[in-house]
Motif scaffolding. Sequence first.
Motif, mmCIF file in Angstrom:
data_model
loop_
_atom_site.group_PDB
_atom_site.id
_atom_site.type_symbol
_atom_site.label_atom_id
_atom_site.label_comp_id
_atom_site.label_asym_id
_atom_site.label_seq_id
_atom_site.Cartn_x
_atom_site.Cartn_y
_atom_site.Cartn_z
ATOM 1 N N ILE A 747 0.836 -1.204 0.000
ATOM 2 C CA ILE A 747 0.000 0.000 0.000
ATOM 3 C C ILE A 747 0.874 1.258 0.000
ATOM 4 O O ILE A 747 2.007 1.262 0.490
ATOM 5 C CB ILE A 747 -0.972 0.052 1.195
ATOM 6 C CG1 ILE A 747 -0.203 0.167 2.523
ATOM 7 C CG2 ILE A 747 -1.903 -1.143 1.204
ATOM 8 C CD1 ILE A 747 -1.108 0.471 3.702
ATOM 9 N N LYS A 748 0.301 2.296 -0.593
ATOM 10 C CA LYS A 748 0.875 3.631 -0.517
ATOM 11 C C LYS A 748 -0.284 4.570 -0.215
ATOM 12 O O LYS A 748 -1.207 4.711 -1.023
ATOM 13 C CB LYS A 748 1.559 4.024 -1.820
ATOM 14 C CG LYS A 748 2.335 5.344 -1.736
ATOM 15 C CD LYS A 748 3.146 5.569 -3.009
ATOM 16 C CE LYS A 748 4.002 6.819 -2.908
ATOM 17 N NZ LYS A 748 4.821 7.011 -4.123
ATOM 18 N N PHE A 749 -0.230 5.186 0.946
ATOM 19 C CA PHE A 749 -1.367 5.971 1.450
ATOM 20 C C PHE A 749 -0.911 7.405 1.660
ATOM 21 O O PHE A 749 0.105 7.650 2.327
ATOM 22 C CB PHE A 749 -1.871 5.360 2.761
ATOM 23 C CG PHE A 749 -3.039 6.073 3.368
ATOM 24 C CD1 PHE A 749 -4.331 5.835 2.917
ATOM 25 C CD2 PHE A 749 -2.853 6.983 4.396
ATOM 26 C CE1 PHE A 749 -5.409 6.484 3.475
ATOM 27 C CE2 PHE A 749 -3.925 7.644 4.966
ATOM 28 C CZ PHE A 749 -5.210 7.398 4.499
ATOM 29 N N SER A 750 -1.652 8.358 1.075
ATOM 30 C CA SER A 750 -1.260 9.773 1.142
ATOM 31 C C SER A 750 -2.421 10.624 1.631
ATOM 32 O O SER A 750 -3.590 10.350 1.320
ATOM 33 C CB SER A 750 -0.818 10.275 -0.236
ATOM 34 O OG SER A 750 0.231 9.490 -0.744
ATOM 35 N N VAL A 751 -2.087 11.651 2.378
ATOM 36 C CA VAL A 751 -3.044 12.660 2.812
ATOM 37 C C VAL A 751 -2.552 14.002 2.311
ATOM 38 O O VAL A 751 -1.426 14.419 2.639
ATOM 39 C CB VAL A 751 -3.188 12.690 4.352
ATOM 40 C CG1 VAL A 751 -4.154 13.786 4.781
ATOM 41 C CG2 VAL A 751 -3.650 11.339 4.881
ATOM 42 N N ASP A 752 -3.364 14.672 1.500
ATOM 43 C CA ASP A 752 -2.977 15.964 0.916
ATOM 44 C C ASP A 752 -1.612 15.869 0.233
ATOM 45 O O ASP A 752 -0.738 16.723 0.420
ATOM 46 C CB ASP A 752 -2.967 17.057 1.979
ATOM 47 C CG ASP A 752 -4.338 17.298 2.596
ATOM 48 O OD1 ASP A 752 -5.339 17.047 1.906
ATOM 49 O OD2 ASP A 752 -4.405 17.708 3.776
ATOM 50 N N GLU A 753 -1.435 14.790 -0.525
ATOM 51 C CA GLU A 753 -0.230 14.517 -1.303
ATOM 52 C C GLU A 753 1.018 14.246 -0.457
ATOM 53 O O GLU A 753 2.124 14.141 -0.992
ATOM 54 C CB GLU A 753 0.063 15.650 -2.300
ATOM 55 C CG GLU A 753 -1.053 15.853 -3.317
ATOM 56 C CD GLU A 753 -0.721 16.898 -4.341
ATOM 57 O OE1 GLU A 753 0.316 17.588 -4.176
ATOM 58 O OE2 GLU A 753 -1.474 17.034 -5.315
ATOM 59 N N LYS A 754 0.833 14.110 0.863
ATOM 60 C CA LYS A 754 1.941 13.720 1.730
ATOM 61 C C LYS A 754 1.819 12.236 2.033
ATOM 62 O O LYS A 754 0.784 11.766 2.511
ATOM 63 C CB LYS A 754 1.912 14.519 3.034
ATOM 64 C CG LYS A 754 3.036 14.133 3.983
ATOM 65 C CD LYS A 754 2.962 14.923 5.288
ATOM 66 C CE LYS A 754 4.097 14.504 6.222
ATOM 67 N NZ LYS A 754 4.065 15.252 7.515
ATOM 68 N N VAL A 755 2.889 11.480 1.734
ATOM 69 C CA VAL A 755 2.848 10.028 1.921
ATOM 70 C C VAL A 755 2.899 9.703 3.418
ATOM 71 O O VAL A 755 3.829 10.110 4.129
ATOM 72 C CB VAL A 755 4.019 9.345 1.186
ATOM 73 C CG1 VAL A 755 4.021 7.846 1.467
ATOM 74 C CG2 VAL A 755 3.933 9.605 -0.308
ATOM 75 N N ILE A 756 1.883 8.958 3.881
ATOM 76 C CA ILE A 756 1.829 8.514 5.276
ATOM 77 C C ILE A 756 2.371 7.095 5.400
ATOM 78 O O ILE A 756 3.171 6.799 6.274
ATOM 79 C CB ILE A 756 0.377 8.578 5.804
ATOM 80 C CG1 ILE A 756 -0.210 9.980 5.596
ATOM 81 C CG2 ILE A 756 0.322 8.176 7.273
ATOM 82 C CD1 ILE A 756 0.535 11.077 6.320
ATOM 83 N N PHE A 757 1.901 6.207 4.532
ATOM 84 C CA PHE A 757 2.374 4.820 4.519
ATOM 85 C C PHE A 757 2.916 4.480 3.135
ATOM 86 O O PHE A 757 2.310 4.824 2.125
ATOM 87 C CB PHE A 757 1.242 3.832 4.837
ATOM 88 C CG PHE A 757 0.634 3.996 6.201
ATOM 89 C CD1 PHE A 757 1.428 3.992 7.340
ATOM 90 C CD2 PHE A 757 -0.734 4.143 6.353
ATOM 91 C CE1 PHE A 757 0.861 4.146 8.593
ATOM 92 C CE2 PHE A 757 -1.297 4.294 7.594
ATOM 93 C CZ PHE A 757 -0.505 4.300 8.720
ATOM 94 N N ASP A 758 4.033 3.784 3.115
ATOM 95 C CA ASP A 758 4.563 3.200 1.888
ATOM 96 C C ASP A 758 5.069 1.815 2.283
ATOM 97 O O ASP A 758 6.249 1.616 2.549
ATOM 98 C CB ASP A 758 5.682 4.068 1.315
ATOM 99 C CG ASP A 758 6.064 3.668 -0.106
ATOM 100 O OD1 ASP A 758 5.515 2.661 -0.607
ATOM 101 O OD2 ASP A 758 6.906 4.347 -0.717
#
Length: 811
Positions: A747-758
């Motif tokens: 998974i790659k999870f982003s909030v407002d284009e900031k990566v939280i999880f990779d």
Amino acid sequence: MVLPKKNIGGKKVKKKPSFSVSSARTVSTKTFLMLMAGFFLIGLVLLQTDRFQWLGVPFWLPSNSLPIFFTIGVLLAGVAFLNLSTLPNSSFDLSRKVAYPLLAVFWGMALFLGFYKIGQPTAHYWDDYAVCIIDPRNILDFHEYHLLFAIGSRDPLYSYVGAFVWWFFPTLKAVSIQRVISNVFCVISLWLLYRLGREISGKRLVGVLLVGCFAVSKPVLIQYLTCMPALTLVMAVSLFLLFQIKLFKNPNLQHCLQWGAALAVGLSSYNASRPWIPYLIIVTLGWFLWRPKAKKISVYALATVSVFVFFFTIFYLDRFLSIGHGNSIAQIWGYNPWIWAVWQVLFLLFFIQGYLRSKNETRSFYAWGAGLVVLSGLTYPLSLAMDVIQKIALNSILPANLSDIFSMKFFYFLKDKLIFTIRCLFLSGDDRSDMNVIPDPFFDYQGSVLAIIGLIGFLMRPTWIKTFVFGSVWVGTIADLMTRDSTSAKLVGSTPALFLLTAFALTFCLEKLWLLPGKKRWMTYVFSAGLVLFWLWAAQSTFERVYNKWFDMEGYNSTLAAAAAQDAADKRVYIGPDPGYGFMSVTTQSVINDGLPIYCLKKENLIYVDPSQPRKDVVLILSPRSSDIIAELKKDFPKAEWTPGWRKVQSRQEGPYFYRVLITQDQISEKPGKLFQFKMIDNPGWTRRLYAVRYGLARGMIENEDISSTLNPIWPESGDLCVSAEGLWQAPTDGKYVFSVSTYNVIKFSVDEKVIFDCIPKNKTILQSQSVFLKKGSHQIQYLMGVRDVKFPQITIRNPETNFSQVLGQN
């Protein structure tokens, strides 16, 4: 190879009188004219063959007399070489101030040709090209590390270098990064070629001329434009030859270990490099034994190293070239990895002990034995890939029964194959259309002339090192000669050795001409100007033949991709299938239109919209042979605009290759039953997509798309593919929010284009948490996933200060 003698002990050495051009015999006008006439006749005859007439013929020779004129040209050039060889030798060479600018010019030309029209696919771009860039993307996004890559059992060097280059330029799209990767290999290859030329001759001029030949070579350029692993073969062969020459010049431990490592690296490039290893081993063993100092090698050293060579070579022929596959010697040596490891350790201990206790030639022989162990150790993993061996065995022309190799039937077959291969090199080709202009020969016109000049120079002035290079030419053709499918990708390994002979021949001529006295300097100027003009002509004709004739002819997938890309910015674009015809490849379209939302046409195509979104017109690209879909479209959307499209190579009198069907949004209703239907969503939700090809993390053509109020469940067919979800999440207050996930999926999870999880789990579930400060209000969420477990992993959002807790994507 004789190295220059050093002044030992600081004694003064009486200098011999230096060679004076004015007092010694120099090049006669007759010899020079004979040389130029020979070159001219060779070029004129080749120019009148069918495949080179497009360049223009200044005047015609009788067609039935062309072999005679060619023979006369060869004889004239050969006699001129012999006459030149009677003249005193010259130490002429280029200074750094001249050599490096020339190298910069050649590199600049090679990079211009390599980067021209970057971002545009070649006319013949298809799955073979596409899978070669999918693997580097999957290395980066999924950490998929393989020894051999699945489709075609491809060797690993290209994929891992490609992954590194793409990591360095992450924003580039697939087709553009492929050209960057190709040019990285181009620059490395040109530098290795320069070093090879200088190492083997001691002269910068040889290296510069060798680089000049490659910078404008049509077959080499086409390999770089195909962006497939075969392009690494020039680098591999240059590496082989460079470190072989280093070993010949000084067989110390460092050079022998480097030799073993260099051969192993080259072997990981492309499977056409495989015949080189036994050739170089046998040549090196023969070189050690042939030298006058061979008698000084101890019997024990000779026995132990030769035994290792015997067992390793038999095993290599079995497991790398499928020759004598399954023989008992190979089985004893390496079929069991543990037994193989014991053999390596034992021999390495013998070689280390022998090296430490011996001196001079015996010490060098043990050092080479250690280099062989390095080669064996680094290449053994490749021997475990049985699918490659099976593929080589199926494609080999060698008889199943090795005794039949000595039959007259096989001899005549091999003779015909050799004649065919030589013809493909110089006269007319039998190649794949994605690797050459059909039916051009492998070499372009200028390359053919230069290669023939190099061969004449070798025949007239052979030395043992040139004989080694000449043998290398044929080793470079073995992959093509000994297999059923002839392609230029298998012949490109012959080019470094052929052009090296050319560089030797031209350097020899320049050495004799450069220091001529004043009245004869016109010969120097004529020859040098001729070389410059010939090189410029080669650059111009290579550009014209490659980019105007081969690159731009618009193949099947490249035509469709260009049509789809024109509308992707403001319309919803679908490409329709054509079962049984192969109208387009989903894999290829995913790569060419990397980053563009192109949809696969389905039997029912729901287009989810909410009231705040503008509805888009629909464009469908489909084949005229899709008769059922065409009938349905004309029934459902009678007002649709139909625009025929052709490939460049098609005439307008032919039927169109595709139709572009424009369906304006006002023709698409919300009622079911038609091929396209709008589906209204009252409340904004998660826009979810399923991607058609496992190409990186959520890239390529879109198989399915919907808008859902929840993240799960996803499509059952998502296994081993990728999905994505985008939507808005409301933060109730300002504060620090902790995002937590337990995932087996990538998974790659982003909030407002900031990566939280990779997260890239390795065959196990992993737990991760990350905190971020968010303002109260809406935040853009992007959730990309490589599917292993067919669902989005639950992401819990907590604010410890307010005791807020929520599972993302649940009602």
